[in-house]
Design an enzyme around this catalytic site. Structure first.
Site, PDB file in Angstrom:
ATOM      1  CG  HIS A  18      33.571 -27.501 -16.813  1.00  0.00           C
ATOM      2  ND1 HIS A  18      34.787 -27.835 -17.362  1.00  0.00           N
ATOM      3  CD2 HIS A  18      33.084 -28.657 -16.299  1.00  0.00           C
ATOM      4  CE1 HIS A  18      35.025 -29.119 -17.192  1.00  0.00           C
ATOM      5  NE2 HIS A  18      33.995 -29.642 -16.531  1.00  0.00           N
ATOM      6  CG  HIS A  20      29.839 -32.326 -14.640  1.00  0.00           C
ATOM      7  ND1 HIS A  20      29.653 -32.891 -15.879  1.00  0.00           N
ATOM      8  CD2 HIS A  20      31.109 -31.849 -14.619  1.00  0.00           C
ATOM      9  CE1 HIS A  20      30.775 -32.779 -16.576  1.00  0.00           C
ATOM     10  NE2 HIS A  20      31.666 -32.141 -15.842  1.00  0.00           N
ATOM     11  CG  HIS A 198      34.819 -32.916 -19.923  1.00  0.00           C
ATOM     12  ND1 HIS A 198      33.618 -32.341 -20.259  1.00  0.00           N
ATOM     13  CD2 HIS A 198      34.884 -32.868 -18.560  1.00  0.00           C
ATOM     14  CE1 HIS A 198      32.991 -31.971 -19.153  1.00  0.00           C
ATOM     15  NE2 HIS A 198      33.736 -32.268 -18.105  1.00  0.00           N
ATOM     16  CD  GLU A 201      39.645 -33.805 -15.865  1.00  0.00           C
ATOM     17  OE1 GLU A 201      39.449 -33.567 -14.671  1.00  0.00           O
ATOM     18  OE2 GLU A 201      38.799 -34.380 -16.596  1.00  0.00           O
ATOM     19  CG  ASP A 279      34.807 -30.518 -13.053  1.00  0.00           C
ATOM     20  OD1 ASP A 279      33.834 -30.950 -13.696  1.00  0.00           O
ATOM     21  OD2 ASP A 279      35.924 -31.034 -13.102  1.00  0.00           O
ATOM     22  CG  ASP A 280      32.052 -32.972 -10.914  1.00  0.00           C
ATOM     23  OD1 ASP A 280      30.906 -33.328 -11.258  1.00  0.00           O
ATOM     24  OD2 ASP A 280      33.042 -33.034 -11.664  1.00  0.00           O
TER      25      ASP A 280
END
Length: 345
Positions: A18, A20, A198, A201, A279-280
């Site tokens: 996961h 991006h 997703h 969340e 994630d980011d």
């Protein structure tokens, strides 16, 4: 003991499921690309940009995330972005990665699909050949855009589907339920693509139900709020669905208000197949090892659980069975050295 667990987490081979790519755009690279492409940024320097990374929720982050993409214009930009992330993978002993990219966000800026794809894919292949990092590529649909926009993106992706492994669903969760995209995900399943989304969340447990029943996902990205529904939690455990959990992201986006309250261990106690991901990472304070460190420093996690998280990451991956078996064997080798006391600090 904490140091030993930290050493274990750093030396274990890991897969990231996961992440991006656009979310790995570090301020230094953002400014370098801005200079290269003549793009004006609304910040004077990298430090000023980092100070803006105080998010009250998912949408505040997304506003900055999409603004940062303005520097990504050429195939070389997408290559450099991807290569920078792969270098972090090498540092963190991430030997397999399954990365998201958001074609619609770039198409809206008149950056063609081939420019995006060719830069990303070339870097991933170089990472495999030069760094030994295997990969899968996931094209994400933006849930705040229309179903029609998703179908348009899929049509543009058709010539590249032999090199795209799956599709995902990301962006603003509130008000954009998975059921909005059932037809596009059915089309993707019919094309032989793997499915993830997703869900849970910021959105309610109902969104996780919709992702499972309507989109027929292979795994769940985030999934935190599934714990609010006992029947849903039991179903996820029974089916062995992998959850790609992102601790630092959860904290920075106010999904949790204290890392000591992170539900990771509760998830594991309930038999959920949890993995640790970034994630980011450029926006949320770190890559995979940083996320492990945050969990180790804030939760009463045990070495056996760290080992299990590493195994989960490969078991939940889309690697072929022989590659998965080899990767798990390498995880087991490190674990055995840890148990025997021969793991170097």
């Amino acid at each position: 003991m904490t140091l030993s667990i930290q050493t274990l987490s750093e030396q274990l081979p890991k897969a990231e499921l996961h992440m991006h790519l656009e979310g790995s755009l570090e301020p230094e690279l953002m400014f370098a690309l801005a200079r290269r492409n003549g793009v004006d940024l609304p910040y004077d320097n990298e430090d000023e940009l980092r100070q803006a990374y105080q998010f009250g929720g998912l949408q505040e982050f997304l506003d900055l995330y999409y603004a940062g993409m303005s520097v990504l214009l050429t195939e070389q930009d997408f290559y450099d972005l991807t290569w920078s992330y792969l270098e972090h993978c090498r540092q963190d002993n991430v030997t397999h990665t399954e990365v998201f990219f958001d074609p619609q966000a770039h198409l809206e800026r008149n950056v063609s699909f081939d420019v995006q794809f060719n830069g990303i894919y070339r870097a991933l292949c170089d990472g495999r050949d030069r760094l030994g990092i295997s990969f899968r590529l996931i094209m994400s649909f933006l849930r705040h855009l229309s179903e029609a926009s998703a179908f348009e993106a899929l049509e543009l992706a058709m010539p590249y589907l032999d090199r795209i492994d799956g599709v995902g669903l990301d962006s603003s969760e509130k008000g954009h339920p998975p059921e909005k995209f059932e037809r596009i995900f059915k089309r993707c399943r019919d094309l032989g693509l793997r499915i993830t989304a997703h869900a849970g969340e910021e959105g309610p447990p109902e969104y996780v139900w919709q992702a499972i029943d309507g989109l027929q996902i292979d795994r769940i990205d985030h999934g935190n709020r599934a714990l609010e529904d006992a029947a849903l939690t039991a179903l996820i455990a029974e089916r062995g669905l992998t959850l790609t959990v992102c601790p630092l992201s959860n904290y920075r986006l106010c999904v949790i208000d204290d890392m000591k309250k992170h539900p990771l261990l509760t998830m594991m106690d309930k038999g959920l197949h949890v993995t640790i991901n970034s994630d980011d990472p450029a926006y949320f304070g770190g890559y995979v090892n940083d996320n492990f460190r945050a969990i180790i420093e804030n939760l009463p996690i045990q070495p056996e659980q760290v080992y299990q998280l590493a195994r989960n990451s490969f078991e939940g991956s889309w690697l072929d069975a022989p590659d998965k078996h080899r990767a798990l064997g390498k995880v087991d080798e490190v674990w055995q050295r840890f148990q025997s006391g021969s793991l170097n600090a």
